[in-house]
Design an enzyme around this catalytic site. Structure first.
Site, PDB file in Angstrom:
ATOM      1  N   HIS A   1       0.922  -1.156  -0.053  1.00  0.00           N
ATOM      2  CA  HIS A   1      -0.157   0.121   0.130  1.00  0.00           C
ATOM      3  C   HIS A   1       0.802   1.237   0.038  1.00  0.00           C
ATOM      4  O   HIS A   1       1.909   1.001   0.634  1.00  0.00           O
ATOM      5  CB  HIS A   1      -0.902  -0.017   1.350  1.00  0.00           C
ATOM      6  CG  HIS A   1      -1.964   0.850   1.095  1.00  0.00           C
ATOM      7  ND1 HIS A   1      -1.975   2.128   1.458  1.00  0.00           N
ATOM      8  CD2 HIS A   1      -3.426   1.001   0.662  1.00  0.00           C
ATOM      9  CE1 HIS A   1      -3.166   3.033   0.966  1.00  0.00           C
ATOM     10  NE2 HIS A   1      -3.873   2.007   0.695  1.00  0.00           N
TER      11      HIS A   1
ATOM     12  N   ASP B   1      -8.067  -4.922  -0.034  1.00  0.00           N
ATOM     13  CA  ASP B   1      -8.532  -5.782  -1.100  1.00  0.00           C
ATOM     14  C   ASP B   1      -8.004  -7.199  -1.071  1.00  0.00           C
ATOM     15  O   ASP B   1      -8.775  -8.201  -1.930  1.00  0.00           O
ATOM     16  CB  ASP B   1      -8.235  -5.166  -2.370  1.00  0.00           C
ATOM     17  CG  ASP B   1      -9.026  -3.824  -2.630  1.00  0.00           C
ATOM     18  OD1 ASP B   1     -10.273  -3.948  -2.432  1.00  0.00           O
ATOM     19  OD2 ASP B   1      -8.562  -3.036  -3.411  1.00  0.00           O
TER      20      ASP B   1
HETATM   21  N1  ACO Z   1       4.116  -7.773  -4.720  1.00  0.00           N
HETATM   22  C1  ACO Z   1       5.693  -7.706  -4.891  1.00  0.00           C
HETATM   23  N2  ACO Z   1       6.436  -6.852  -4.878  1.00  0.00           N
HETATM   24  C2  ACO Z   1       5.944  -5.392  -4.381  1.00  0.00           C
HETATM   25  C3  ACO Z   1       4.292  -5.435  -4.339  1.00  0.00           C
HETATM   26  C4  ACO Z   1       3.695  -6.413  -4.566  1.00  0.00           C
HETATM   27  N3  ACO Z   1       2.227  -6.553  -4.383  1.00  0.00           N
HETATM   28  N4  ACO Z   1       4.047  -4.067  -3.903  1.00  0.00           N
HETATM   29  C5  ACO Z   1       5.243  -3.544  -3.777  1.00  0.00           C
HETATM   30  N5  ACO Z   1       6.330  -4.151  -4.040  1.00  0.00           N
HETATM   31  C6  ACO Z   1       7.789  -3.783  -4.217  1.00  0.00           C
HETATM   32  C7  ACO Z   1       8.172  -3.204  -5.613  1.00  0.00           C
HETATM   33  O1  ACO Z   1       8.532  -3.803  -6.436  1.00  0.00           O
HETATM   34  C8  ACO Z   1       9.259  -2.269  -4.887  1.00  0.00           C
HETATM   35  O2  ACO Z   1      10.385  -3.202  -4.771  1.00  0.00           O
HETATM   36  P1  ACO Z   1      11.751  -2.569  -4.950  1.00  0.00           P
HETATM   37  O3  ACO Z   1      12.092  -1.406  -3.872  1.00  0.00           O
HETATM   38  O4  ACO Z   1      12.716  -3.483  -4.887  1.00  0.00           O
HETATM   39  O5  ACO Z   1      11.918  -1.698  -6.284  1.00  0.00           O
HETATM   40  C9  ACO Z   1       8.606  -2.103  -3.242  1.00  0.00           C
HETATM   41  O6  ACO Z   1       7.720  -3.296  -3.086  1.00  0.00           O
HETATM   42  C10 ACO Z   1       8.141  -0.558  -3.343  1.00  0.00           C
HETATM   43  O7  ACO Z   1       6.776  -0.731  -3.993  1.00  0.00           O
HETATM   44  P2  ACO Z   1       6.373   0.438  -4.761  1.00  0.00           P
HETATM   45  O8  ACO Z   1       5.717   0.049  -6.033  1.00  0.00           O
HETATM   46  O9  ACO Z   1       7.373   1.655  -4.837  1.00  0.00           O
HETATM   47  O10 ACO Z   1       5.138   1.036  -3.683  1.00  0.00           O
HETATM   48  P3  ACO Z   1       4.055   1.964  -4.146  1.00  0.00           P
HETATM   49  O11 ACO Z   1       3.835   2.701  -2.690  1.00  0.00           O
HETATM   50  O12 ACO Z   1       4.382   2.779  -5.248  1.00  0.00           O
HETATM   51  O13 ACO Z   1       2.935   0.899  -4.608  1.00  0.00           O
HETATM   52  C11 ACO Z   1       0.973  -0.316  -4.525  1.00  0.00           C
HETATM   53  C12 ACO Z   1       1.796   0.606  -3.810  1.00  0.00           C
HETATM   54  C13 ACO Z   1       0.636   0.120  -5.999  1.00  0.00           C
HETATM   55  C14 ACO Z   1      -0.475  -0.753  -3.842  1.00  0.00           C
HETATM   56  C15 ACO Z   1       1.819  -1.896  -5.020  1.00  0.00           C
HETATM   57  O14 ACO Z   1       1.985  -2.281  -3.574  1.00  0.00           O
HETATM   58  C16 ACO Z   1       1.080  -2.738  -5.710  1.00  0.00           C
HETATM   59  O15 ACO Z   1       1.123  -2.780  -6.889  1.00  0.00           O
HETATM   60  N6  ACO Z   1       0.479  -3.622  -4.949  1.00  0.00           N
HETATM   61  C17 ACO Z   1      -0.287  -4.513  -5.725  1.00  0.00           C
HETATM   62  C18 ACO Z   1      -1.571  -4.136  -6.292  1.00  0.00           C
HETATM   63  C19 ACO Z   1      -2.558  -3.788  -5.128  1.00  0.00           C
HETATM   64  O16 ACO Z   1      -2.996  -4.804  -4.278  1.00  0.00           O
HETATM   65  N7  ACO Z   1      -3.229  -2.630  -5.185  1.00  0.00           N
HETATM   66  C20 ACO Z   1      -4.411  -1.992  -4.190  1.00  0.00           C
HETATM   67  C21 ACO Z   1      -3.928  -0.884  -3.518  1.00  0.00           C
HETATM   68  S1  ACO Z   1      -4.964  -0.723  -2.104  1.00  0.00           S
HETATM   69  C22 ACO Z   1      -6.387  -0.056  -2.902  1.00  0.00           C
HETATM   70  O17 ACO Z   1      -6.124   0.677  -3.765  1.00  0.00           O
HETATM   71  C23 ACO Z   1      -7.347   0.152  -2.152  1.00  0.00           C
END
Ligand code: ACO
Length: 429
Positions: free
Chosen positions: A308, A365
């Site tokens: 998140h 979610d």
């Molecule tokens: N699976 C694997 N790796 C992940 C995930 C995941 N679900 N989420 C983040 N990471 C990793 C990234 O690859 C990144 O790794 P790095 O530092 O080695 O490059 C690190 O964790 C940070 O991730 P970011 O993308 O910078 O985090 P951000 O805050 O931008 O993104 C997000 C948040 C979009 C929710 C992301 O965690 C994601 O894509 N999750 C899956 C989709 C999801 O569940 N979305 C629902 C969000 S809640 C809502 O809208 C109600």
């Protein structure tokens, strides 16, 4: 607001910028005069560290896992209030007393009917079109039936009526979209029912037989809607606000929010979670393979429902929802192998160094889709349910932009394209 100052030094000059402090102690540097004084802008892709506004609606402390609507904790609201009370709270700022609540419920219920022509719009969509595409379109279409709403500077009573209409008609629109995807005749709202009851009646009821929504299901949906009702300046809410800041009408601003919510990195994640779990089940190759895929930077796969932007320890909504998922499945006597897979995946990921180091936890979610599935909603409809829940938040945040006459949202950029160059006629290229 404090009088503290932050200093920004650049090219031998120092610029004083006021520090703004919120009611829960959050601080931010107000850099709105920085460009005028220094020529500098701030650059923050994805707005990860940018406050777009002050707001008195929702407070989140992502590190401590706190989510409050107007000062009330999400745990208290999910346990003690119902969705109509929460909607009133978000939009009007205070919890309603008994008389106000009664009045509010009656008003919302009175406005649930939609123009008959909406059916013609729905009929025009291809049979297999995604419900979120239909939802955005019919919400935007409401603006054509209520042209007076295009004037966003009307008196408060007129604006209140538009907000009430939007909230009230949403249940009918969502239910009719469901019926449309099933090829079943539309059901009309009943003023004798409450908000959630009416929605379930119009969605799962049939003209051919008596249908009484199950109180267990009403409770579960009510709770899910409360948990999704607002989440400060997330992607869809920021979209609603930025569209609203141009003085676009409420319906069109909300339709823009629906588009933003649809994406799988935002509201579309609840559908993506179940699709992922189904794939894991079908694959039959064990959980570790999928965890490894999520960790592999050359593979675009991510664990859906994990991580998140704001919560970096736990998502307080996920805690409430996990318990609700157990309760509902238990009460309805459903045993879902996908829930068992979800629990296994959660445990494995929570104990994996990759997820621990990046503070990746299940978000709201991760479990909401499991409940929606148990209640009989098709997967493609899950994000519509998220939109139904998020609606009071979108309305409240749109109202805040409108009430405060906030300036039009217009971010800056750092240009990285070609420098100015002479035009070359096509024959010479
Ligand atoms: N699976 C694997 N790796 C992940 C995930 C995941 N679900 N989420 C983040 N990471 C990793 C990234 O690859 C990144 O790794 P790095 O530092 O080695 O490059 C690190 O964790 C940070 O991730 P970011 O993308 O910078 O985090 P951000 O805050 O931008 O993104 C997000 C948040 C979009 C929710 C992301 O965690 C994601 O894509 N999750 C899956 C989709 C999801 O569940 N979305 C629902 C969000 S809640 C809502 O809208 C109600």
């Amino acid at each position: 607001m404090s009088e503290e100052i932050a200093k920004i030094s650049y090219n031998g000059n120092t610029y004083d910028m006021p520090v703004v402090t919120g009611s829960e102690g959050e601080t931010g540097i107000n850099i709105s005069k920085l460009r005028g004084q220094s020529g500098l802008i701030t650059l923050d892709p994805g707005f990860k560290n940018t406050g777009s506004t002050t707001s008195s609606i929702t407070f989140i402390n992502g590190e401590a896992g706190v989510l409050n609507y107007r000062g009330y904790s999400i745990e208290d609201l999910a346990e003690k209030a119902d969705f109509m009370e929460v909607a009133y709270l978000l939009i009007n700022g205070e919890l309603p007393n008994a008389g106000q609540l009664d009045d509010w419920e009656k008003k919302v219920s009175y406005h649930t009917l939609v123009h008959e022509d909406i059916k013609k719009i729905l009929d025009a969509f291809p049979a297999k079109s995604h419900p979120m595409g239909q939802l955005g379109a019919v919400i935007n279409a409401l603006s054509t039936y209520y042209p007076e709403a295009l004037d966003t500077d009307r008196d408060q009573e007129a604006k209140d009526l538009t907000m009430t209409r939007m909230l009230a008609k949403m249940t009918t629109l969502c239910s009719w979209i469901y019926k449309n995807t099933q090829g079943h005749p539309y059901m009309y709202p009943q003023t004798k029912y409450g908000y959630v009851e009416n929605f379930l009646y119009m969605t799962f009821g049939h003209r051919t037989e008596e249908y009484v929504p199950d109180p267990v299901v009403i409770d579960a949906v009510d709770k899910l809607l409360i948990l999704h009702a607002d989440h400060e300046q997330n992607c869809s809410t920021s979209t609603v606000k930025i569209v609203g800041s141009s003085k676009a009408n409420l319906y069109s601003s909300i339709a823009a929010g629906v588009a933003a919510l649809w994406g799988p990195l935002h509201g579309g994640a609840n559908q993506a979670v179940i699709e992922m779990l189904e794939n894991i089940k079908k694959d039959g190759g064990g959980m570790q393979k999928w965890i490894d895929k999520a960790k592999d930077k050359s593979d675009p796969f991510r664990l859906m429902g994990f991580g998140h932007r704001v919560y970096k320890n736990f998502d307080p909504r996920a805690k409430v929802i996990k318990k609700a998922a157990d309760d509902v499945l238990d009460k309805l006597g459903i045993s879902d192998p996908v829930l068992e897979l979800a629990k296994e995946l959660e445990q494995k990921a929570l104990n994996d160094d990759y997820f621990i180091a990046r503070k990746l936890f299940p978000n709201v979610d991760f479990y909401s889709g499991i409940i929606y599935r148990a209640l009989g909603f098709p997967m493609e409809f899950f994000t519509v349910l998220f939109a139904l829940g998020r609606l009071p938040g979108w309305i409240a945040q749109w109202k805040e932009v409108n009430d405060l006459s906030l300036p039009i949202g217009r971010p800056r950029q750092i240009y990285t394209g070609p420098q100015s160059r002479p035009f070359v006629a096509v024959k010479d290229r």
